[in-house]
Scaffold this motif. Sequence first.
Motif, PDB file in Angstrom:
ATOM      1  N   PHE A 126       9.887  -7.286 -12.667  1.00  0.00           N
ATOM      2  CA  PHE A 126      10.488  -6.473 -11.603  1.00  0.00           C
ATOM      3  C   PHE A 126      10.457  -4.999 -11.976  1.00  0.00           C
ATOM      4  O   PHE A 126      10.236  -4.132 -11.116  1.00  0.00           O
ATOM      5  CB  PHE A 126      11.920  -6.915 -11.331  1.00  0.00           C
ATOM      6  N   VAL A 127      10.680  -4.694 -13.247  1.00  0.00           N
ATOM      7  CA  VAL A 127      10.596  -3.302 -13.700  1.00  0.00           C
ATOM      8  C   VAL A 127       9.200  -2.730 -13.434  1.00  0.00           C
ATOM      9  O   VAL A 127       9.044  -1.559 -13.074  1.00  0.00           O
ATOM     10  CB  VAL A 127      10.950  -3.203 -15.203  1.00  0.00           C
ATOM     11  N   LEU A 128       8.171  -3.581 -13.576  1.00  0.00           N
ATOM     12  CA  LEU A 128       6.799  -3.117 -13.349  1.00  0.00           C
ATOM     13  C   LEU A 128       6.466  -2.989 -11.870  1.00  0.00           C
ATOM     14  O   LEU A 128       5.782  -2.040 -11.460  1.00  0.00           O
ATOM     15  CB  LEU A 128       5.801  -4.080 -14.007  1.00  0.00           C
ATOM     16  N   THR A 129       6.893  -3.949 -11.045  1.00  0.00           N
ATOM     17  CA  THR A 129       6.424  -3.992  -9.661  1.00  0.00           C
ATOM     18  C   THR A 129       7.449  -3.552  -8.626  1.00  0.00           C
ATOM     19  O   THR A 129       7.070  -3.092  -7.549  1.00  0.00           O
ATOM     20  CB  THR A 129       5.983  -5.425  -9.296  1.00  0.00           C
ATOM     21  N   GLY A 130       8.734  -3.718  -8.914  1.00  0.00           N
ATOM     22  CA  GLY A 130       9.756  -3.442  -7.922  1.00  0.00           C
ATOM     23  C   GLY A 130       9.787  -4.454  -6.792  1.00  0.00           C
ATOM     24  O   GLY A 130      10.490  -4.265  -5.791  1.00  0.00           O
ATOM     25  N   ASP A 131       9.051  -5.539  -6.925  1.00  0.00           N
ATOM     26  CA  ASP A 131       8.980  -6.597  -5.907  1.00  0.00           C
ATOM     27  C   ASP A 131      10.086  -7.614  -6.183  1.00  0.00           C
ATOM     28  O   ASP A 131      10.154  -8.194  -7.266  1.00  0.00           O
ATOM     29  CB  ASP A 131       7.601  -7.261  -5.956  1.00  0.00           C
ATOM     30  N   GLU A 132      10.950  -7.825  -5.195  1.00  0.00           N
ATOM     31  CA  GLU A 132      12.057  -8.766  -5.366  1.00  0.00           C
ATOM     32  C   GLU A 132      11.570 -10.148  -5.774  1.00  0.00           C
ATOM     33  O   GLU A 132      12.232 -10.859  -6.546  1.00  0.00           O
ATOM     34  CB  GLU A 132      12.853  -8.865  -4.064  1.00  0.00           C
ATOM     35  N   LEU A 133      10.391 -10.563  -5.299  1.00  0.00           N
ATOM     36  CA  LEU A 133       9.875 -11.887  -5.649  1.00  0.00           C
ATOM     37  C   LEU A 133       9.411 -11.958  -7.095  1.00  0.00           C
ATOM     38  O   LEU A 133       9.168 -13.056  -7.610  1.00  0.00           O
ATOM     39  CB  LEU A 133       8.739 -12.287  -4.700  1.00  0.00           C
ATOM     40  N   ASP A 134       9.267 -10.814  -7.742  1.00  0.00           N
ATOM     41  CA  ASP A 134       8.948 -10.787  -9.163  1.00  0.00           C
ATOM     42  C   ASP A 134      10.200 -10.577 -10.009  1.00  0.00           C
ATOM     43  O   ASP A 134      10.127 -10.107 -11.148  1.00  0.00           O
ATOM     44  CB  ASP A 134       7.920  -9.684  -9.456  1.00  0.00           C
TER      45      ASP A 134
END
Length: 434
Positions: free
Chosen positions: A38-46
């Motif tokens: 999530f830190v890398l992508t900011g995508d909630e699904l990650d």
Amino acid sequence: MQTHFTPAQLEDPRISASERILRTCVHCGFCTATCPTFVLTGDELDSPRGRIYLIKDMLENDRPADEVTALHVDRCLTCLSCMTTCPSGVDYMHLVDHARVHIARTYRRPAGDRYVRKMLAMVLPHPGRFRLALAAARLGSPFAGLLGSMGETGKRLAGMLVLAPKALPKRVGPKPGTVTMAEGVCRSRVALLSGCAQSVLDPGINAATTRLLARVGVEVVLPRGEGCCGALVQHMGEEEDARDFARRNVDAWMKEIDGDGLDAIVITASGCGTTIKDYGHLLADDPEYADRAARVASLAMDISEYLGSLSLPEPSVKSGLRVAYHSACSLQHGQKVRELPQRLLGAAGFEVMNVPESHLCCGSAGTYNILQPKFADRLKARKVRNIESLTPDVIAAGNIGCMTQIGSGTAVPVVHTAELLDWAYGGDKPAALG
């Protein structure tokens, strides 16, 4: 979290266990701040919270995994940082393990992905095959760049070639089936896990550990028959294979426990330690193995835990080297062993420095750096920047996967914590330090 499983579904012990885990999640989102992907992508699904929603939907509706669910669950490193952060005690580890089993059974991956996973499962847990594969990788290393331009499968194969050592280390240390006697009065008897990948990539770790333990009065046995802990295949959803590895190890260690006895099962690869400490859960529904697996799990200790239980002498070598200690996720999050390795290194005369963002994974995570090279490379670069900002003389870690991953991105020597402690207490200087 509210769930809607049917009574018929909850008759399945695995579904029932996952339903209990899901209900403990309160959607607070604290886990997102410490999740590497999530830190890398900011995508909630990650994030763990996003994955929990995907897993809930998949299990609750009793449907096969789809491409989206498989993608985001695959991206999870199983670093377990979320479990350290979670204020509600969500047992994310066992939930994602269940999800991976369900994905493996119900989702047909692309052909290239299936091929790479099958190859990893057939090679990595078996030292003989792994050694041959690394020898072949040296021949293929000039073609890494070409492979990297040939789609996702090519990138994964190229990543294997990059991670492969330029030369295989010599086989050193005791062989399986041997016992190293304690020097002086014997104060304890332990089994030392030989394992799989570490025994090929860096056999010097267990050799140094055996020397150190014998020198402080511990008898060390390497039981015949034990091998891979099962983590490598378990994290790919191949639970039955993982259970078979666990049964074999339980058989090997129980022979020693019922024979001359064991005070501990010492493990120098923290990824293996997290799995072995969970054998009681992994084999809980096996009537033949459940009790014995729980007994084995209760004896499992990371080498730092075991050394911390001993009264060590004054160090004979105080190098004063600046040591950047990398805390492996499987040790700090999986086993909750956090400050002890640093204290041991400090007491041995090293200047120990904590790495910034130490809670974030280096990107190794078993086979993750092969299966998810883009994320793994970004996490490695971030970890190396944080480490090199300290200008250390040496990097210490307690897991071979982390050592290999970080070592592929920096010129700073990377050694196992046990190797530095062996040197400080009268052993040889680690080869990586020249």
